[in-house]
Design an enzyme around this catalytic site. Sequence first.
Site, mmCIF file in Angstrom:
data_model
loop_
_atom_site.group_PDB
_atom_site.id
_atom_site.type_symbol
_atom_site.label_atom_id
_atom_site.label_comp_id
_atom_site.label_asym_id
_atom_site.label_seq_id
_atom_site.Cartn_x
_atom_site.Cartn_y
_atom_site.Cartn_z
ATOM 1 N N SER A 1 0.841 -1.192 0.000
ATOM 2 C CA SER A 1 0.000 0.000 0.000
ATOM 3 C C SER A 1 0.879 1.246 0.000
ATOM 4 O O SER A 1 1.640 1.473 -0.935
ATOM 5 C CB SER A 1 -0.958 -0.053 1.200
ATOM 6 O OG SER A 1 -2.007 0.867 1.068
ATOM 7 N N ASP B 1 -8.976 -5.306 -4.435
ATOM 8 C CA ASP B 1 -8.575 -3.908 -4.349
ATOM 9 C C ASP B 1 -9.595 -3.078 -5.121
ATOM 10 O O ASP B 1 -10.293 -3.586 -6.014
ATOM 11 C CB ASP B 1 -7.182 -3.713 -4.966
ATOM 12 C CG ASP B 1 -6.065 -3.828 -3.946
ATOM 13 O OD1 ASP B 1 -6.214 -3.298 -2.827
ATOM 14 O OD2 ASP B 1 -5.026 -4.452 -4.267
ATOM 15 N N HIS C 1 -7.351 -5.952 -0.005
ATOM 16 C CA HIS C 1 -6.218 -5.057 0.222
ATOM 17 C C HIS C 1 -5.425 -5.429 1.475
ATOM 18 O O HIS C 1 -4.261 -5.043 1.597
ATOM 19 C CB HIS C 1 -6.739 -3.622 0.348
ATOM 20 C CG HIS C 1 -5.661 -2.582 0.387
ATOM 21 N ND1 HIS C 1 -5.025 -2.118 -0.745
ATOM 22 C CD2 HIS C 1 -5.087 -1.919 1.431
ATOM 23 C CE1 HIS C 1 -4.132 -1.217 -0.408
ATOM 24 N NE2 HIS C 1 -4.133 -1.076 0.911
#
Length: 313
Positions: free
Chosen positions: A153, A256, A288
């Site tokens: 991320s 995602d 995610h």
Amino acid sequence: MGGWRDMSAEALEDHYSPSRWSPRLDRDTIIDAHLAVTAAGTERARASGQTLLHVPYGDGDGEKLDIYFPTEPSETFPALVYIHGGYWQCMSKDDSGFAAPPLVSQGVAVVAVGYDIAPKGHMDTMVLQVRRSLAFLVEQYPRIRGIYLCGHSAGAHLAAMVLSTDWTEFQVVPDIKGAVLVSGLYDLEPILHTYVNDALNMSRWGVRLMAWSKGLHQLHRRGSCREVAQRNSPMRLVTPAAPAACEVLVAVAQHDSPEFRRQSQEYSQALRAAGWSVSVLDLAGVDHFDVIERLSEDSYVLTQVILNMISRA
């Protein structure tokens, strides 16, 4: 490119809110669950292996590393440098050792990087700290042969920024052989228009940095904020691959958001067009958060891909 500009403010917030896209848990519980999983995994890793914790690579409170050494280290060994996510404003190296056990058992050191998250840290500082942490590793641990970056991320963004580093100012050149970028962001401009920038406050830091460097007292807020975002956007900093450029893996989760998936696709395409060796891994059945949590598992496909990347060097 630029499709986000046509979104409503509400849609943009949704697309840059990873917790809203998981089919496993609702948005109010998934982040707490993620923090619990990574913290518990890190505690297990620390208890089961040889570690060197809180190693300072600079003078700042956040400028520390945790090092997980291989179970049976050889004279030299590769190191996976893990850069945590948390939208540049939460999590720490103390939640970042969960991926160590499958790697240290195969002779790979794992280094969890700490950096000053927002609001204390600003974007320019975070990027510089991660770069400095690598320079420190090279200088202090000559037994490391080959560095492999892994970021999740916001950490994938920081790892990608490392790939654009001009190392001449650091007097060392880390031997970066691979980079694994997981569910990252590579263009920060959309972030300026979301809640994420409330903590990052890139406009505030842009004003201060530009005023200091140019001797100006007043700057247009939007313009300064864009400059901070643009100079810290890997998508805008792709350079032609050097002959010894590292291998890059861009990984993205099935769950995602469409914007995270778009950014991963476009960044990988930009690298490939510049001559980099790039592969894309679209991981089915994960979101995610568990896309990175599962690195604690020996049999997880991404764990195996990382080990294969290291074994090929």
